[in-house]
Write an enzyme that holds these catalytic residues in place. Structure first.
Site, PDB file in Angstrom:
ATOM      1  N   PRO A  42       0.809  -1.264  -0.096  1.00 60.55           N
ATOM      2  CA  PRO A  42       0.164   0.103  -0.173  1.00 60.55           C
ATOM      3  C   PRO A  42       0.798   1.132   0.045  1.00 60.55           C
ATOM      4  CG  PRO A  42      -0.648  -1.514   1.668  1.00 60.55           C
ATOM      5  CD  PRO A  42       0.688  -2.166   1.336  1.00 60.55           C
ATOM      6  N   GLU A  43       0.646   2.182  -0.694  1.00 59.81           N
ATOM      7  CA  GLU A  43       1.169   3.532  -1.032  1.00 59.81           C
ATOM      8  C   GLU A  43       0.110   4.552  -0.656  1.00 59.81           C
ATOM      9  OE1 GLU A  43       3.320   3.936  -4.517  1.00 59.81           O
ATOM     10  OE2 GLU A  43       3.560   1.846  -4.990  1.00 59.81           O
TER      11      GLU A  43
ATOM     12  N   ARG B  94       1.905 -12.035   5.547  1.00 62.65           N
ATOM     13  CA  ARG B  94       3.510 -11.698   5.548  1.00 62.65           C
ATOM     14  C   ARG B  94       3.708 -11.347   6.865  1.00 62.65           C
ATOM     15  NH1 ARG B  94       5.836 -10.109  -0.030  1.00 62.65           N
ATOM     16  NH2 ARG B  94       7.543 -11.104   1.063  1.00 62.65           N
TER      17      ARG B  94
ATOM     18  N   ARG C  54      20.469  16.318  -3.992  1.00 63.10           N
ATOM     19  CA  ARG C  54      20.557  14.952  -4.197  1.00 63.10           C
ATOM     20  C   ARG C  54      20.984  14.512  -5.372  1.00 63.10           C
ATOM     21  NH1 ARG C  54      17.015  12.351   0.044  1.00 63.10           N
ATOM     22  NH2 ARG C  54      15.811  14.096   1.088  1.00 63.10           N
TER      23      ARG C  54
END
Ligand SMILES: [Zn+2]
Length: 274
Positions: free
Chosen positions: A2-3, A111, A152
């Site tokens: 899930p995002e 899981r 970055r």
């Protein structure tokens, strides 16, 4: 996994259907699903509490209880919250909440990577690692995104997966956002032009909003609180579409590995490394 859209969809459902309910009792069936406190303490602190609000931060679901405690749910790989009529209605139940209207809210997780914890509302940020800005907040502007990317040098795909740069993106929506923006996933983040950052900002918000609109993306185990799958897989443009034609130009979608994650892109629409 899930995002943001999968968590936001569930948060909206719980806001409509859980606020006002009292948790009569909680049963922890897999102790390691509860983090930071003993299962008996967890159960004791939520029992008798009324749900007063539901929120989200990044991929964390926040269930606010009266008395100042927040139930923080991180579903990770395979966790789901589901309303059912009986505690044994589903397999893989790790934590079960009995509600005062006779229903149960079950946390299932085959899981077992997901975690539930309790935090004080006044110290909520201590329950998370450092999270970057919320990409759907009004305060998330292209300038804010540019600040997060500055300095970055990692590939932009890797930076988008880093929750400290932008909160809530994972593999699906990072690929979709980069495709929408026409940016190659291996471009070093700090090299994006102002125009590209603007396109990426729009791509992130567009991909996330499309995901929420369709109840999230289900190719594995994501289900909503009524055990329904999300339908966004029908609306993704590159994710898991390796070899299929790009919706814009027809070039076959390619798959590479970036930051150890399968990454899908169009080699024509997403120009490479200059
Ligand atoms: Zn293309």
């Amino acid at each position: 996994m899930p995002e943001l859209p999968e968590v936001e969809h569930v948060a909206r459902q719980l806001r409509a259907d859980l606020i006002g309910r009292v948790i009569v009792c909680a049963e922890v069936l897999w102790p390691r699903s509860v983090e930071g406190l003993a299962p008996v303490e967890f159960a004791g602190r939520v029992a008798g509490r009324r749900v007063i609000d539901v929120g989200r931060r990044g991929k964390y679901l926040l269930i606010y209880l009266d008395g100042g405690t927040v139930l923080v749910v991180h579903r990770r790989m395979s966790g789901n919250l589901t309303f059912v009529d009986a505690a044994d209605a589903l397999p893989y139940v790790r934590v079960a909440f009995e509600l005062d209207d006779g229903r149960w809210l079950l946390y299932t997780d085959p899981r077992k990577f997901g975690r539930l914890t309790l935090a004080e509302r006044t110290h909520l940020n201590a329950a998370f690692p450092a999270l970057g800005p919320e990409p759907l907040d009004k305060s998330f502007t292209p300038q804010e995104l540019a600040q997060q990317l500055a300095g970055r040098r990692s590939p932009i795909k890797a930076v988008l997966l880093d929750q400290s740069a932008v909160a809530g993106l994972g593999n699906i929506y990072a690929d979709e956002a980069l495709y929408r923006a026409g940016i190659h996933p291996l471009r070093p983040a700090s090299t994006l032009s102002t125009q590209e950052v603007q396109a990426l900002h729009a791509g992130i918000q567009g991909a996330l909003r499309t995901g929420i609109e369709h109840g999230g993306t289900t190719f594995g185990r994501h289900r909503d609180v009524y055990n329904e799958a999300g339908t966004n897989l029908e609306h993704v443009e590159v994710y898991r579409r390796t070899g299929q034609p790009c919706p814009r130009c027809g070039t076959p979608i390619q798959r590479i590995v970036v930051a150890q994650r399968g990454t899908h892109f169009c080699p024509t629409c997403q120009r490479g490394l200059v």
